[in-house]
Design a protein around this motif. Structure first.
Motif, PDB file in Angstrom:
ATOM      1  N   VAL A   9      37.927  47.921 -46.014  1.00  0.00           N
ATOM      2  CA  VAL A   9      38.114  46.591 -45.445  1.00  0.00           C
ATOM      3  C   VAL A   9      37.156  45.631 -46.141  1.00  0.00           C
ATOM      4  N   ALA A  10      37.604  44.390 -46.359  1.00  0.00           N
ATOM      5  CA  ALA A  10      36.706  43.383 -46.931  1.00  0.00           C
ATOM      6  C   ALA A  10      36.088  42.575 -45.799  1.00  0.00           C
ATOM      7  N   LEU A  11      34.794  42.318 -45.924  1.00  0.00           N
ATOM      8  CA  LEU A  11      34.102  41.473 -44.949  1.00  0.00           C
ATOM      9  C   LEU A  11      33.371  40.379 -45.717  1.00  0.00           C
ATOM     10  N   ALA A  12      33.654  39.133 -45.351  1.00  0.00           N
ATOM     11  CA  ALA A  12      32.954  37.997 -45.966  1.00  0.00           C
ATOM     12  C   ALA A  12      32.079  37.335 -44.918  1.00  0.00           C
ATOM     13  N   ILE A  13      30.876  36.979 -45.339  1.00  0.00           N
ATOM     14  CA  ILE A  13      29.951  36.256 -44.466  1.00  0.00           C
ATOM     15  C   ILE A  13      29.691  34.905 -45.118  1.00  0.00           C
ATOM     16  N   THR A  14      30.019  33.818 -44.438  1.00  0.00           N
ATOM     17  CA  THR A  14      29.791  32.499 -45.020  1.00  0.00           C
ATOM     18  C   THR A  14      28.805  31.717 -44.149  1.00  0.00           C
ATOM     19  N   GLY A  15      28.513  30.495 -44.593  1.00  0.00           N
ATOM     20  CA  GLY A  15      27.393  29.742 -44.030  1.00  0.00           C
ATOM     21  C   GLY A  15      27.667  28.990 -42.750  1.00  0.00           C
ATOM     22  N   ALA A  16      28.283  29.637 -41.777  1.00  0.00           N
ATOM     23  CA  ALA A  16      28.396  29.037 -40.444  1.00  0.00           C
ATOM     24  C   ALA A  16      27.454  29.780 -39.511  1.00  0.00           C
ATOM     25  N   SER A  17      27.112  29.147 -38.424  1.00  0.00           N
ATOM     26  CA  SER A  17      26.211  29.770 -37.469  1.00  0.00           C
ATOM     27  C   SER A  17      26.890  30.994 -36.848  1.00  0.00           C
ATOM     28  N   GLY A  18      26.070  31.985 -36.470  1.00  0.00           N
ATOM     29  CA  GLY A  18      26.633  33.193 -35.850  1.00  0.00           C
ATOM     30  C   GLY A  18      26.517  34.406 -36.751  1.00  0.00           C
ATOM     31  N   ALA A  19      25.396  34.496 -37.488  1.00  0.00           N
ATOM     32  CA  ALA A  19      25.207  35.645 -38.394  1.00  0.00           C
ATOM     33  C   ALA A  19      25.267  36.967 -37.625  1.00  0.00           C
ATOM     34  N   MET A  20      24.859  36.941 -36.364  1.00  0.00           N
ATOM     35  CA  MET A  20      24.858  38.183 -35.577  1.00  0.00           C
ATOM     36  C   MET A  20      26.275  38.744 -35.386  1.00  0.00           C
ATOM     37  N   TYR A  21      27.254  37.857 -35.327  1.00  0.00           N
ATOM     38  CA  TYR A  21      28.638  38.329 -35.233  1.00  0.00           C
ATOM     39  C   TYR A  21      28.981  39.167 -36.473  1.00  0.00           C
ATOM     40  N   SER A 106      32.792  29.217 -42.428  1.00  0.00           N
ATOM     41  CA  SER A 106      32.424  27.792 -42.454  1.00  0.00           C
ATOM     42  C   SER A 106      33.674  26.928 -42.623  1.00  0.00           C
ATOM     43  N   MET A 107      33.537  25.669 -42.276  1.00  0.00           N
ATOM     44  CA  MET A 107      34.658  24.741 -42.436  1.00  0.00           C
ATOM     45  C   MET A 107      34.987  24.535 -43.910  1.00  0.00           C
ATOM     46  N   LYS A 108      33.967  24.683 -44.758  1.00  0.00           N
ATOM     47  CA  LYS A 108      34.215  24.549 -46.202  1.00  0.00           C
ATOM     48  C   LYS A 108      35.095  25.699 -46.700  1.00  0.00           C
ATOM     49  N   THR A 109      34.722  26.928 -46.342  1.00  0.00           N
ATOM     50  CA  THR A 109      35.531  28.073 -46.769  1.00  0.00           C
ATOM     51  C   THR A 109      36.903  28.037 -46.116  1.00  0.00           C
ATOM     52  N   LEU A 110      36.960  27.620 -44.849  1.00  0.00           N
ATOM     53  CA  LEU A 110      38.259  27.479 -44.177  1.00  0.00           C
ATOM     54  C   LEU A 110      39.170  26.552 -44.982  1.00  0.00           C
ATOM     55  N   ALA A 111      38.612  25.417 -45.428  1.00  0.00           N
ATOM     56  CA  ALA A 111      39.406  24.459 -46.203  1.00  0.00           C
ATOM     57  C   ALA A 111      39.893  25.096 -47.497  1.00  0.00           C
ATOM     58  N   GLY A 112      38.998  25.855 -48.141  1.00  0.00           N
ATOM     59  CA  GLY A 112      39.368  26.494 -49.405  1.00  0.00           C
ATOM     60  C   GLY A 112      40.489  27.505 -49.226  1.00  0.00           C
ATOM     61  N   ILE A 138      40.159  35.232 -39.581  1.00  0.00           N
ATOM     62  CA  ILE A 138      39.218  34.137 -39.860  1.00  0.00           C
ATOM     63  C   ILE A 138      38.500  33.762 -38.567  1.00  0.00           C
ATOM     64  N   VAL A 139      37.168  33.792 -38.622  1.00  0.00           N
ATOM     65  CA  VAL A 139      36.351  33.523 -37.435  1.00  0.00           C
ATOM     66  C   VAL A 139      35.590  32.207 -37.659  1.00  0.00           C
ATOM     67  N   PRO A 140      36.249  31.061 -37.419  1.00  0.00           N
ATOM     68  CA  PRO A 140      35.603  29.780 -37.678  1.00  0.00           C
ATOM     69  C   PRO A 140      34.553  29.470 -36.619  1.00  0.00           C
ATOM     70  N   ARG A 141      33.526  28.689 -37.020  1.00  0.00           N
ATOM     71  CA  ARG A 141      32.533  28.228 -36.049  1.00  0.00           C
ATOM     72  C   ARG A 141      32.155  26.791 -36.389  1.00  0.00           C
ATOM     73  N   GLU A 142      32.563  25.930 -35.516  1.00  0.00           N
ATOM     74  CA  GLU A 142      32.180  24.516 -35.633  1.00  0.00           C
ATOM     75  C   GLU A 142      32.526  23.850 -34.304  1.00  0.00           C
ATOM     76  N   PRO A 148      41.037  17.138 -39.956  1.00  0.00           N
ATOM     77  CA  PRO A 148      41.275  18.005 -41.133  1.00  0.00           C
ATOM     78  C   PRO A 148      40.913  19.471 -40.858  1.00  0.00           C
ATOM     79  N   GLN A 149      39.845  19.703 -40.107  1.00  0.00           N
ATOM     80  CA  GLN A 149      39.466  21.098 -39.806  1.00  0.00           C
ATOM     81  C   GLN A 149      40.523  21.774 -38.934  1.00  0.00           C
ATOM     82  N   LEU A 150      41.005  21.031 -37.932  1.00  0.00           N
ATOM     83  CA  LEU A 150      42.061  21.588 -37.069  1.00  0.00           C
ATOM     84  C   LEU A 150      43.319  21.873 -37.893  1.00  0.00           C
ATOM     85  N   ARG A 151      43.650  20.938 -38.790  1.00  0.00           N
ATOM     86  CA  ARG A 151      44.850  21.139 -39.621  1.00  0.00           C
ATOM     87  C   ARG A 151      44.683  22.336 -40.551  1.00  0.00           C
ATOM     88  N   ASN A 152      43.457  22.525 -41.051  1.00  0.00           N
ATOM     89  CA  ASN A 152      43.226  23.675 -41.931  1.00  0.00           C
ATOM     90  C   ASN A 152      43.422  24.988 -41.176  1.00  0.00           C
TER      91      ASN A 152
END
Ligand SMILES: Cc1cc2nc3c(=O)[nH]c(=O)nc-3n(C[C@H](O)[C@H](O)[C@H](O)COP(=O)(O)O)c2cc1C
Length: 208
Positions: A9-21, A106-112, A138-142, A148-152
């Protein structure tokens, strides 16, 4: 369980709050003997240190996880990739990764991901999951969220991703931050197709 042991399985960690998740999810996967293709963005690396301390820095992740979640994490394995390496295994659909989770996203990665940009390995691997019709969680946090974030999020859901926002529930009467992280990790494992006992199933009554 024997089938799960062979899974990758691939796991990506990006720069949104919630590193413990992310660390809880990683530990739970490893404890099930899963091979994890791990990619962490620059800001994901920063969030691990900022929110969990220097001992959770990427270079020390395995000892951190076994100290925090037990030696069973040693049943799994990790292949750590650079987010800049677009030639890594998980950049190709021919790699047998059965699914991917971006925790937190993150919202940036979500957009990408929403726009198929593939600028980084996280975005490319997510794009591969979508084109191969494999599980992408996808586990967004914002909060609050812009239009635009909702649309993404809608774009990702329309493309086949599961949107699993970092929204732990309180009907399990959590007492610690770990209880909240267990709940989110359980949701993520379930979405990836793993059985888990990270939180008890709903019994029909709060606290029962
Ligand atoms: C301490 C800290 C907390 C952040 N929390 C969030 C967040 O919860 N959600 C979000 O979308 N961005 C958050 N950011 C901003 C992202 O890290 C930033 O947009 C970054 O460019 C994301 O890049 P990445 O997706 O490649 O990790 C945070 C940044 C820092 C430094």
């Amino acid at each position: 369980m024997a089938g799960e042991r062979r899974r990758s399985v691939a796991l990506a960690i990006t720069g949104a709050s919630g590193a413990m998740y992310a660390t809880r999810t990683l530990a739970a996967l490893l404890s099930r003997g899963v091979h994890v293709e791990l990619v962490i963005s620059d800001y994901g690396r920063r969030l691990l240190r900022d929110e969990l301390g220097e001992e959770a820095a990427v270079e020390q992740l395995m000892p951190y996880l076994s100290g925090r979640y037990g030696d069973e994490v040693g049943r799994g394995s990790i292949a750590l990739h650079s987010n800049r390496d677009l030639g890594a295994t998980i950049a190709s659909g021919s790699h047998g990764c059965s699914g991917m989770a971006i925790v937190p996203c993150s919202m940036k990665t979500l957009a990408g991901v929403a726009h198929g940009l593939s600028r980084s390995l996280v975005e490319r691997a997510a794009d591969v999951m979508l084109k191969e019709r494999r599980r992408l969680v996808i586990v967004p946090r914002e909060t609050p969220m812009s239009l635009p974030q909702l649309r993404n999020m809608v774009l990702c859901a329309e493309a086949g991703a599961m949107m699993l926002p970092a929204m732990p529930a309180f009907y399990q009467l959590p007492k610690t931050l770990d209880d909240l992280a267990d709940f989110m990790a359980g949701k993520i494992l379930g979405a990836l197709g793993f059985e888990h006992d990270l939180y008890p199933p709903w019994s029909g009554r709060v606290g029962a």
